[in-house]
Design an enzyme around this catalytic site. Structure first.
Site, short mmCIF file in Angstrom:
data_model
loop_
_atom_site.label_atom_id
_atom_site.label_comp_id
_atom_site.label_asym_id
_atom_site.label_seq_id
_atom_site.Cartn_x
_atom_site.Cartn_y
_atom_site.Cartn_z
N CYS A 191 0.84 -1.18 0.00
CA CYS A 191 0.00 0.00 0.00
C CYS A 191 0.88 1.24 0.00
CB CYS A 191 -0.95 0.10 1.20
SG CYS A 191 -2.11 -1.25 1.32
N ARG A 239 3.69 -0.39 -4.89
CA ARG A 239 3.47 -0.91 -3.53
C ARG A 239 2.16 -1.68 -3.41
NH1 ARG A 239 6.82 1.72 0.07
NH2 ARG A 239 5.47 1.20 1.81
N TRP A 284 -2.74 -2.78 -1.62
CA TRP A 284 -2.45 -4.20 -1.75
C TRP A 284 -3.31 -4.86 -0.68
CZ3 TRP A 284 -0.35 -8.38 0.99
CH2 TRP A 284 0.06 -9.47 0.19
N ASN A 292 -1.43 2.52 5.53
CA ASN A 292 -0.55 1.45 5.05
C ASN A 292 -0.13 0.65 6.27
OD1 ASN A 292 2.94 1.44 4.05
ND2 ASN A 292 1.46 -0.18 3.92
N GLY A 293 -0.45 -0.64 6.26
CA GLY A 293 -0.07 -1.48 7.41
C GLY A 293 -1.18 -2.44 7.75
N GLU A 311 17.83 -17.18 -8.39
CA GLU A 311 17.35 -15.85 -8.76
C GLU A 311 16.75 -15.86 -10.18
OE1 GLU A 311 16.56 -13.34 -7.25
OE2 GLU A 311 16.59 -11.67 -8.65
N LYS A 361 12.91 -14.78 -10.98
CA LYS A 361 12.58 -13.70 -11.93
C LYS A 361 11.56 -14.19 -12.94
CE LYS A 361 13.52 -10.84 -10.50
NZ LYS A 361 14.23 -10.50 -9.31
N GLU A 419 7.98 -14.93 -11.41
CA GLU A 419 7.20 -13.81 -10.87
C GLU A 419 6.70 -12.85 -11.94
OE1 GLU A 419 9.17 -11.00 -8.22
OE2 GLU A 419 11.06 -11.32 -9.24
N HIS A 451 18.00 -37.17 -8.49
CA HIS A 451 17.37 -37.66 -7.26
C HIS A 451 15.86 -37.42 -7.26
CE1 HIS A 451 21.23 -38.68 -5.62
NE2 HIS A 451 21.67 -37.49 -5.94
N LYS A 489 5.83 -4.39 -4.18
CA LYS A 489 7.28 -4.33 -4.02
C LYS A 489 7.72 -4.42 -2.57
CE LYS A 489 11.36 -2.37 -5.94
NZ LYS A 489 11.75 -3.65 -6.56
C1 F6R Z 1 11.73 -10.29 -6.35
C2 F6R Z 1 11.73 -9.26 -5.33
C3 F6R Z 1 11.46 -9.68 -3.94
C4 F6R Z 1 12.30 -8.86 -2.94
C5 F6R Z 1 11.87 -9.22 -1.51
C6 F6R Z 1 12.70 -8.49 -0.49
O1 F6R Z 1 12.02 -9.75 -7.60
O2 F6R Z 1 11.93 -8.10 -5.60
O3 F6R Z 1 11.64 -11.04 -3.76
O4 F6R Z 1 13.64 -9.14 -3.15
O5 F6R Z 1 10.52 -8.91 -1.33
O6 F6R Z 1 12.54 -7.11 -0.61
P1 F6R Z 1 13.57 -6.12 0.05
O7 F6R Z 1 14.88 -6.29 -0.66
O8 F6R Z 1 12.97 -4.76 -0.16
O9 F6R Z 1 13.68 -6.49 1.49
#
Ligand code: F6R
Length: 605
Positions: free
Chosen positions: A2, A27, A74, A100-101, A478, A482, A485, A501, A600
């Site tokens: 949010c 957000r 969100w 937000n929260g 990673e 990527k 997601e 395995h 995010k």
């Molecule tokens: C994936 C992504 C998330 C963040 C995770 C941690 O692309 O961006 O997996 O890496 O939510 O976020 P931060 O780094 O802000 O703690």
């Protein structure tokens, strides 16, 4: 999760709020809403879905005002819907809030208010704040805000307006970020810096349990006892352009392409006479007998990569990588001889904050690697070093991840030197290898056309597996994250040796793509034989490698990345993997910057 924004000043609040929400949409994007104050009270408009839906509604007519609040959601409590969108008003429409929260005791508070006859309109936890405020309100909004804050459990960043006090905008913070901007035409509140950059680079970071009272020409700060608090005005160094797409179709592509610069800036931040360098110098690694790296998502993956680097270079007996969401509830054996390294782009990830607090409560020393100055983790950890990634807007991290990796390499190299494990020549060589990364990253980006073409033929796979060994396995995690997601294709990462395995049963002929990462030279023959195993079961293979021997044919393609010290190769291979994911998602028509169900900054558990 949010985003909230508020404005009070000389200009029309509506475009300022909408523009700000655009910068905060990363957000959360389940719904958006705005409330402005006019002489008739509050005008509110809310719309389920993306901000563009709200904009469309606004184009049907909405009053101008010099004061307003906005929200992008969100959803946590209550489905995404118009009614559950913020701002929320109390029943008498006297008080409007954006939140937000999460209010953890909202059920008790709601039951209490309902027993007093209050009727709720939404299913959200947030509405309870507006209703409680109106319930307590006896003509003094500040008194009300203090009373409400004392009853709320959980986390909240709030923007509050009261129709009896039209020249005041109130902000309150506990455990969620809130920044106060001071501009020439008025004052603003926002969840994050990019929303303010168009108007100002002068900000105050609100601390927990603080209230800001904004008028159009003044700002005052108080604690919950109504004692005035002195705060320092800070200057943001991020430019306005850094929060714009700059001609790219998506922020993600822009951020991928920015990586050579981000790497260079982050490397420069570790050179002599820098704050990062000074902080690192202060840490005497010899005092510790255990290192725990903890983080979430991609930041955790950066931690996994770094564990290989730390182990190899520092020969430190105990190095662990933990998901912050696990670490926080795990009762780990830690004490004042433990160094806990927290990695977080936002510095606001709820689980990572909790992990930091858990570590501190047990006496560990905390060192954080953070991108956002003024964030909770940056402020609360014992030591903080900053990545120089600039604002990262795409939900899927790319440049911040790369900057985290570089700082983790530096940590490993510098600690190794302090531990006496590196002679001067090797130390110099390793640092030079890190310094060579930006130019080599540029070379990887030159494969963009090939990757785009290859990705356009990869949209129909049911599953994609990323495999590698050692450091290549770490970065496979990673690559896989990527892809899934942003493109919604099922994908997994496996250590090459694990395939046989069980996982190899999932190889379903040419419906499966295997991305083999092979940059760890000493293990190359092993990875190659794992690749042979999947090829012989009909899978298609994309190699990401700095090793020349790989031959390509109709089932095998290759992205060659520049050679570098093996342990630092993830910084190059990941760029190829990011581009691959980006173009697969683009070809599938996905909403790349705002993937479904994600946000995010994950400020909830
Ligand atoms: C994936 C992504 C998330 C963040 C995770 C941690 O692309 O961006 O997996 O890496 O939510 O976020 P931060 O780094 O802000 O703690």
């Amino acid at each position: 999760m949010c985003g909230i924004i508020g404005y009070i000043g000389e200009e029309d609040a509506v475009p300022i709020i909408i523009e700000g929400l655009k910068k905060l949409e990363y957000r959360g994007y389940d719904s958006a809403g705005i409330a402005v104050y006019t002489e008739n009270g509050f005008d509110v408009l809310k719309q389920k879905g993306r901000l563009s839906g709200l904009e469309e509604k606004l184009s049907g007519g909405f009053p101008q005002s010099h004061q307003g609040i906005g929200h992008t959601r969100w959803a946590t409590h209550g489905e995404p819907s118009d009614i559950n969108s913020h701002p929320h008003l109390g029943t008498d429409s006297k008080i409007a809030i954006v939140h937000n929260g999460i209010i953890e005791n909202y059920k008790q508070l709601k039951e209490y208010l309902e027993s007093k006859g209050v009727v709720f309109a939404s299913q959200t936890d947030s509405e309870v704040i507006a209703q409680l405020a109106e319930y307590y309100y006896e003509g003094d909004i500040m008194d009300t805000v203090c009373k409400v804050s004392s009853r709320l459990e959980g986390s909240y960043a709030l923007g509050i307006m009261c129709s009896d006090d039209p020249n005041t905008l109130i902000a309150v913070k506990k455990d969620n970020p809130l920044i106060i901007g001071i501009s020439e035409h008025g004052n603003l509140i926002a969840s994050d810096v990019p929303a303010l950059l168009k108007h100002t680079n002068k900000v105050y970071y609100l601390d927990d349990n603080e209230i800001a009272v904004l008028k159009s020409d003044s700002i005052n700060f108080f604690d919950f006892d109504m004692d005035e608090v002195d705060k320092t005005l800070e200057t943001i160094t991020w430019s306005m352009d850094s929060a714009e797409k700059g001609g790219y179709p998506h922020f993600m592509l822009k951020e991928i392409m920015e990586q050579p610069k981000v790497l260079r800036d982050t490397i420069n931040s570790m050179m002599t006479d820098t704050e990062n360098n000074r902080i690192l110098e202060e840490i005497d690694i010899r005092k510790f007998d255990k290192i725990i790296i903890t983080a979430c998502g991609s930041a955790y993956n950066a931690g996994v990569v770094s564990k290989y680097v730390f182990e190899e270079l520092c020969r430190f007996p105990l190095i662990e990588v933990e998901l912050a969401s696990e670490f926080r509830y795990k009762n780990s054996v830690i004490n004042d001889k433990t160094l806990v390294i927290l990695v977080s782009q936002s510095g606001e990830t709820a689980d990572t904050i909790a992990a930091m607090r858990e570590a501190k409560s047990k006496g560990a020393v905390t060192l954080s690697i953070v991108n956002v100055i003024g964030s909770t983790i940056a402020k609360e950890s014992d030591y903080t070093i900053f990545t120089a990634a600039g604002p990262e807007i795409a939900v899927a991290t790319t440049k911040a991840f790369s900057a985290q990796l570089v700082l983790l390499y530096f940590l490993a190299v510098r600690f190794s030197k302090k531990l006496g494990r590196l002679d001067e020549a090797l130390y110099e060589k390793l640092e030079q290898e890190i310094v060579s990364l930006p130019d080599k990253a540029t070379e990887v980006l030159e494969h963009i056309d090939f990757i785009q073409k290859y990705a356009s033929n990869s949209v129909a796979y049911k599953s994609v597996f990323f495999i590698g060994r050692n450091i290549d396995y770490a970065i496979a995690l990673e690559g896989s994250l990527k892809l899934k997601e942003i493109s919604y294709i099922h994908s997994e990462a496996y250590a090459g040796g694990e395939l046989k395995h069980g996982t190899i049963a999932l190889i379903d002929g040419e419906n499966t793509l295997v991305v083999g990462i092979a940059c760890c030279k000493r293990l190359f023959p092993k990875t190659l034989s794992n690749i042979e195993q999947v090829l012989s079961r009909g899978a298609n293979v994309l190699f990401v490698s700095n090793i020349e021997q790989v031959t390509t044919d109709e089932k095998t393609s290759k992205i060659t990345i520049p050679d570098i010290y093996d342990l630092f190769s993830p910084s190059l291979s990941v760029i190829a993997l990011q581009l691959f994911s980006y173009y697969v998602a683009a070809n599938r028509g996905c909403d790349i910057d705002k993937p479904r169900n994600l946000a995010k900054s994950v400020t909830v558990e």
